[in-house]
Design a protein around this motif. Structure first.
Motif, PDB file in Angstrom:
ATOM      1  N   LEU A 104       0.878  -1.178   0.066  1.00 17.86           N
ATOM      2  CA  LEU A 104      -0.018   0.010  -0.001  1.00 17.86           C
ATOM      3  C   LEU A 104       1.084   1.327   0.052  1.00 17.86           C
ATOM      4  N   ARG A 105       1.898   1.305   0.763  1.00 15.44           N
ATOM      5  CA  ARG A 105       2.662   2.323   0.808  1.00 15.44           C
ATOM      6  C   ARG A 105       3.615   2.704  -0.439  1.00 15.44           C
ATOM      7  N   TYR A 153       2.358   1.704  -3.501  1.00 18.81           N
ATOM      8  CA  TYR A 153       1.523   2.207  -4.427  1.00 18.81           C
ATOM      9  C   TYR A 153       0.990   3.444  -4.350  1.00 18.81           C
ATOM     10  N   PHE A 154       0.514   3.724  -2.893  1.00 20.77           N
ATOM     11  CA  PHE A 154      -0.083   5.122  -2.797  1.00 20.77           C
ATOM     12  C   PHE A 154       1.099   6.358  -2.658  1.00 20.77           C
ATOM     13  N   ARG A 185       0.319   9.911  -1.557  1.00 16.95           N
ATOM     14  CA  ARG A 185      -1.294  10.074  -1.318  1.00 16.95           C
ATOM     15  C   ARG A 185      -1.810   9.037  -0.085  1.00 16.95           C
ATOM     16  N   LEU A 186      -0.669   8.556   0.435  1.00  9.58           N
ATOM     17  CA  LEU A 186      -1.230   7.387   1.551  1.00  9.58           C
ATOM     18  C   LEU A 186      -1.930   8.200   2.601  1.00  9.58           C
ATOM     19  N   THR A 229      -5.911   4.573   4.364  1.00  7.30           N
ATOM     20  CA  THR A 229      -5.777   3.501   3.571  1.00  7.30           C
ATOM     21  C   THR A 229      -5.194   2.419   4.279  1.00  7.30           C
ATOM     22  N   TYR A 275     -11.554   9.388  -3.219  1.00  4.42           N
ATOM     23  CA  TYR A 275     -11.334   7.913  -2.973  1.00  4.42           C
ATOM     24  C   TYR A 275     -12.029   7.747  -1.479  1.00  4.42           C
ATOM     25  N   SER A 334     -10.743   6.466   1.206  1.00  2.00           N
ATOM     26  CA  SER A 334      -9.649   6.622   2.283  1.00  2.00           C
ATOM     27  C   SER A 334      -9.791   8.248   2.316  1.00  2.00           C
ATOM     28  N   GLU A 335     -10.032   9.118   1.329  1.00  2.00           N
ATOM     29  CA  GLU A 335      -9.971  10.419   1.678  1.00  2.00           C
ATOM     30  C   GLU A 335     -11.279  10.888   2.291  1.00  2.00           C
TER      31      GLU A 335
END
Lengths: 240, 240
Positions: free
Chosen positions: A105-106, A108-109, A112-113, A117, B181, B183-184
């Motif tokens: 996840l880190r 990929y995002f 924007r993480l 997420t 998204y 998560s946001e």
């Protein structure tokens, strides 16, 4: 008998939207067709709300009775995504952060993480990750329970990508369309079942707009027995 | 609180064909939409095989917990139609021949009346008949359990014809499509729920091919509260 060590499965669809009439659950039907093709008998379906105790209760009703439990929906970062915690509670396990998932996840995002997420890296303790081609998030399983996202496109992709591990001995079936009413064929169906005890017969009436009244489905694990029973029915139906 | 005396419902779909992937169950979705419009909260759905103990067990799991139980399928004259007997067993009642149904069937079928058709006059003891316009066979109910045929056209006709007796206080809802998204928006959703404790919020992510990422559904029993919460969200979402 084959029946005794039958491989069985149950489905749990989690989501308020399935119960409010907003969304038609198509994952159950997709799973049913897939399992039929794999030779696994799907014996229970449940649709439950986004609610921890509903998940826990339904899981514990099913998980000792059936070989595989397929859960759809309730994975995600918002307050109404409760499947991971509900499953963990049902098993009496903790929820832990999975380091492999977290780094995926880190990576990929990146910038924007959001904190939320990272919640998607949380899994029931002991969960196994099954990575699928071209998808970031793997299928999670823990004991005999497999967790899938509710979004139909993702459910289908993920099921397709891991389904071969479940393949069992095939079912065989024959369908017979019949222009009699159900009440006229009751005796013949019972007679056929008595002569062919290894097969199952389903009788499905139709309502208007079709050229037949009843669809008869003969099913079993032995192809020759299914064919014999179907031939027996086909021979006798025209004489009724 | 309204929540405490909520009128609830559960669905039981009976039929091997629903579990084998041969038939997609549409009755659950139709019932869900109808109950939502009537203000009744559908809280459980179950799909089970043509099997007496499955019917008995599922019925007894649900019937004391929910206001109404809607059963679909397994009514008919063949060996795989087990709903009447399963329901009777679950209740500890006998199966009896209903004289009104019997005379309806005799009158309609006359010379073509096979013995098997008369089986359709059998009901759990104490069953109530709810006749519907233009249909020979009424909806049966016994205690809080309503029995419907599995054929979708008949299920829908029969449900429509008796649904008004179930009408309760309405639900109000608002939908917001959002291009963030999930998560946001986690924090904003939690904040909204804290400020508007009487409403529920669902968050439904989409996958490709849509112009939005998440559908947010706000729902409650009080229209003004739903509107307030929706306005609160609509005001803040563009700033995220």
């Amino acid at each position: 008998m084959a029946e005794e060590k039958e491989i069985t499965a149950a489905y749990i669809g989690v989501g308020d939207e399935l119960l409010s009439g907003r969304t038609q659950d198509t994952n159950f039907f997709y799973l049913a067709g897939t399992l039929q093709e794999l030779g696994i008998r799907l014996v229970r379906g449940a649709v439950i709300p986004d609610d921890l105790s509903a998940i826990e209760e339904t899981l514990n009703l099913f998980r000792h009775r059936y070989t595989y439990i397929f859960v759809s929906g309730g994975l995600g970062p918002t307050h109404d995504d409760m499947t991971v915690e509900g499953v963990a509670r049902g098993l009496g396990f903790r929820v832990v952060k999975n380091p492999v998932l977290e780094s995926k996840l880190r990576e990929y995002f990146r910038a924007r993480l959001a904190l939320a997420t990272l919640q998607m890296a949380e899994v029931p303790e002991g969960a196994v990750l099954h990575f699928c081609d071209q998808l970031l998030i793997p299928v999670l399983s823990v004991e005999n329970i497999y967790l899938f996202p509710g979004i139909p496109e993702l459910f289908e992709k993920k099921l397709d990508s891991i389904k071969e591990r479940f393949r069992a001995a095939p079912f065989f079936s024959a369908e017979i369309l019949c222009d009699r009413y159900e009440s006229e064929i009751v005796t013949l169906l019972l007679e056929t079942l008595k002569l062919h005890p290894s097969i199952k017969i389903g009788s499905y009436p139709r309502w208007k707009g079709t050229t037949h009244h009843v669809k008869i489905v003969v099913e079993g694990r032995e192809e020759s027995k299914v064919e014999e029973a179907a031939a027996y029915l086909r021979e006798r139906l025209p004489r009724i």
